[in-house]
Write an enzyme that holds these catalytic residues in place. Structure first.
Site: not given
Ligand code: NAD
Ligand code: MG
Length: 298
Positions: A190, A203
Site C-alpha cells: 500500500s 495497518y
Molecule cells: P476487500 O475488502 O475487497 O478485500 C480484502 C479481502 O481480504 C476481503 O475480501 C477478505 O476476503 C480478505 N480477508 C480479510 N480478512 C481475512 C481473514 N481473516 N481471512 C480471510 N480473508 C480475509 O478490500 P481491498 O481494498 O480490495 O483489499 C485488498 C488488498 O488491497 C488488501 O491487502 C488491502 O490492504 C490492500 N489495499 C487496499 C487499498 C484500498 O484503498 N482499498 C489501498 C492499498 C492497499
C-alpha cells in the site's frame, strides 16, 4: 463491449460521475452492498491470452482488488483458486460465476487467514483443484482505523499483523515446493507503507513489512526462476474502506487528495497484477508497482 482497458481515455476524467458515499458495513464488508458499486472490470476487462494455461491462487478474491484481479486472470486464460471468508460467500459466488463464464476452472476455498492450518490447507487444495500452481497473489488484508494508540486493542494489532503478514508467510512457504520456474508471487502492499496515516499505525506497519518481505524474498527466489513483486495501491473504492478502514467523515472525499483528484477503482489495479504475473515481466523482480493516482513514492 463499448470500452475496455485499452481504450484511450483521459485518466483525470475517467469515473468522473463516481462519488463515494458515506456508509458503514461490519467487517469484512461486501461488494454486494457497496454504494456506489465498485468497478471490478466485469464489463470492460478484455483478455488477450497473456496468462493462458496458468494456475493462480488469490487471497481476498471475492471483492475489491482481489476480485478484479481474479476476473482479469480468468479472462487472460488462467484457472483460479479463490480464498475469502465464509461470510463473503455472496461476493465470492458472483465472482466465481464471472470466472467460469470466462472459461476458467474455479476452486473456492473459504476460510480464515488468521488460521495457520487453513493457510496450509488452502495451498494444498488449490494445488489439488488446479493441478498445480504457478501464480500466488497474497492480497487478503485487514484495515481498521484507530485514532489513539492507547485504545488500539492488542487483539486488533495482532489480527492485523496475522492477516496481512503471517498469512502471507504461511501461504508462501506452503506454496514454494509447488512453484515451478517461471512462477510469480505478487503481494499487495500500500501507499501506507511509505506515507502512513496517523490513524493506521498498525495497518501501515504491516504494509511496510510486506514491501520489505517482497524485496528480501525476491532475491532469494530469483535464481530459482520465481519472481516476487508487489503492487502498492493508493485509495481504491472497495468494501475495506467502508468497514472501518476509514472514519465515515473521510469517505466523501476519499481519493480527492491524489494528483489525479479521485479514488481508483479495482479494475484499474488488475492490469498491474496481470503484468507482474505474466512472463512479459521476466526481468522485473523485487519491484513495487505503485498504482495510486500519482502520489509520489520512494
Ligand atoms: P476487500 O475488502 O475487497 O478485500 C480484502 C479481502 O481480504 C476481503 O475480501 C477478505 O476476503 C480478505 N480477508 C480479510 N480478512 C481475512 C481473514 N481473516 N481471512 C480471510 N480473508 C480475509 O478490500 P481491498 O481494498 O480490495 O483489499 C485488498 C488488498 O488491497 C488488501 O491487502 C488491502 O490492504 C490492500 N489495499 C487496499 C487499498 C484500498 O484503498 N482499498 C489501498 C492499498 C492497499
Ligand atoms: Mg471481501
Amino acid at each position: 463491449m463499448s470500452r475496455d482497458q485499452y481504450t484511450f481515455t483521459n485518466p483525470a476524467e475517467l469515473y468522473a460521475d463516481f462519488e463515494p458515499e458515506k456508509q458503514h458495513q461490519p467487517e469484512p464488508g461486501l461488494d454486494a452492498t457497496l454504494t456506489p458499486k465498485a468497478d471490478l472490470g466485469e464489463e470492460t476487462y478484455r483478455g488477450t491470452a497473456r496468462l493462458a494455461g496458468r494456475k493462480a491462487l488469490i487471497t481476498g478474491a471475492d471483492s475489491g482488488i482481489g476480485a478484479a484481479t481474479a476476473i482479469a486472470f480468468a479472462r487472460e486464460g488462467a484457472d483460479v483458486a479463490m480464498s475469502y471468508l465464509p461470510e463473503e460467500e455472496e461476493d465470492a459466488a458472483r465472482v466465481a460465476d464471472i470466472l467460469t463464464d470466462a472459461g476458467a476452472t474455479v476452486v473456492a476455498i473459504p476460510g480464515d487467514l488468521r488460521d495457520r492450518a487453513y493457510c496450509r490447507d488452502l495451498v494444498r487444495r488449490a494445488v489439488e483443484g488446479l493441478g498445480g500452481l504457478d501464480i500466488l497473489v497474497n492480497n487478503g488484508g485487514k484495515q481498521v482505523f484507530n485514532d489513539d494508540l492507547t485504545t488500539l486493542e492488542d487483539d486488533q494489532f495482532d489480527d492485523t499483523f496475522t492477516t496481512n503478514v503471517s498469512a502471507m508467510f504461511w501461504i508462501t512457504k506452503a506454496a514454494l515446493p509447488h512453484l515451478v520456474p517461471g512462477s510469480a508471487i505478487i503481494n499487495t502492499t500500500s501507499i501506507q507503507a511509505y506515507s502512513p496515516s496517523e490513524i493506521l499505525v498498525d495497518y501501515a506497519s504491516t504494509k511496510a513489512t510486506i514491501n520489505t518481505f517482497t524485496k528480501a524474498l525476491a532475491q532469494q527466489l530469483a535464481p530459482k526462476g520465481i519472481r516476487v513483486n508487489a503492487v502498492a495501491p493508493g485509495p481504491i473504492w472497495t468494501p475495506l474502506q467502508v468497514s472501518d478502514g476509514q472514519p465515515q467523515e473521510k469517505i466523501a472525499e476519499f481519493g480527492t487528495q491524489t494528483p489525479l483528484g479521485r479514488a481508483g477503482q479495482p479494475a484499474e489495479l488488475a492490469p498491474a497484477y496481470v503484468f507482474l504475473a505474466s512472463a512479459e515481466s521476466s526481468y522485473v523482480i523485487g519491484e513495487t508497482l505503485n498504482v495510486n493516482g500519482g502520489s509520489p513514492t520512494p
